[in-house]
Design a protein around this motif. Structure first.
Motif, PDB file in Angstrom:
ATOM      1  N   VAL A   1      36.280  39.230  54.195  1.00 16.48           N
ATOM      2  CA  VAL A   1      35.009  39.084  53.481  1.00 16.48           C
ATOM      3  C   VAL A   1      35.070  39.842  52.161  1.00 16.48           C
ATOM      4  N   LEU A   2      35.547  41.088  52.219  1.00 17.29           N
ATOM      5  CA  LEU A   2      35.644  41.901  51.001  1.00 17.29           C
ATOM      6  C   LEU A   2      36.640  41.294  50.016  1.00 17.29           C
ATOM      7  N   THR A   3      37.728  40.732  50.530  1.00 13.69           N
ATOM      8  CA  THR A   3      38.703  40.057  49.656  1.00 13.69           C
ATOM      9  C   THR A   3      38.049  38.866  48.974  1.00 13.69           C
ATOM     10  N   TYR A   4      37.344  38.049  49.743  1.00 18.22           N
ATOM     11  CA  TYR A   4      36.688  36.874  49.171  1.00 18.22           C
ATOM     12  C   TYR A   4      35.656  37.275  48.112  1.00 18.22           C
ATOM     13  N   VAL A   5      34.789  38.218  48.436  1.00 20.11           N
ATOM     14  CA  VAL A   5      33.746  38.631  47.494  1.00 20.11           C
ATOM     15  C   VAL A   5      34.384  39.247  46.243  1.00 20.11           C
ATOM     16  N   GLY A   6      35.393  40.086  46.425  1.00 18.93           N
ATOM     17  CA  GLY A   6      36.062  40.702  45.279  1.00 18.93           C
ATOM     18  C   GLY A   6      36.733  39.679  44.378  1.00 18.93           C
TER      19      GLY A   6
END
Length: 188
Positions: free
Chosen positions: A36-41
């Motif tokens: 999730v953090l990878t996608y949002v970043g």
């Protein structure tokens, strides 16, 4: 120059494939919170440098389904929009105002009437360049928060449409595709 360096770094870091379904399956979908953090970043970074948010939200729909894909795509593109706006305000404002003072004053006058409503209206239209709008708004004197909030709400209809399209990749549903087309037409 910043965009050129960004493209180079994307290629150098191997992120050019980040919007590929196989890459998303391996690095985002199967990674829980880290995914999730990878996608949002990556969504924030890609949208800040001008990558179409429609593709970003499509991939969010693919990876997380309609609801969560819309939410995460909107958060990511919102962060990217805010980043481009702030970068423009901090780095480019004085340079642009010196070179194009009269032209920027016209944009400033137009947007400053009601920054939230102007941003909302501009974002409802599916045409134009998001990064240019962010940069132009950043060099004006309008307050950041109304512009960013108006833009975020204005992005929602298209973000929903493309997340819906993306979610239809995994679950082949004619109804979802018809709804996405209808929402896109309404948004337009």
């Amino acid at each position: 120059a910043v965009m050129g360096i960004s493209v180079y770094l994307i290629r150098y870091a191997g992120l050019a494939d980040a919007l590929d379904t196989h890459w998303m399956d391996e690095h985002v979908r199967s990674r829980g919170l880290a995914g999730v953090l990878t996608y949002v970043g990556l969504s924030a970074f890609f949208s800040a440098v001008g990558f179409p948010r429609q593709v970003i939200c499509f991939m969010g729909g693919y990876a997380y389904g309609f609801g969560l894909g819309t939410l995460l795509g909107t958060v990511g593109t919102g962060l990217g929009r805010a980043g481009a706006f702030i970068y423009s305000r901090l780095v480019g404002r004085s340079f642009i105002k010196k070179r194009f003072g009269a032209r920027i004053q016209k944009v400033d006058d137009f947007l400053s009437r009601s920054p939230f409503n102007m941003a909302l209206t501009i974002r409802f239209f599916p045409l134009g360049s998001n990064v240019i709008t962010n940069i132009l708004a950043g060099v004006t004197s309008i307050p950041a928060l109304p512009f960013i909030m108006g833009s975020t709400i204005g992005y929602l209809p298209q973000n929903m449409v493309f997340a819906l399209f993306g979610s239809g990749v995994e679950v082949s549903s004619s109804l979802r595709m018809v709804m996405a087309v209808v929402l896109f037409v309404i948004s337009t």
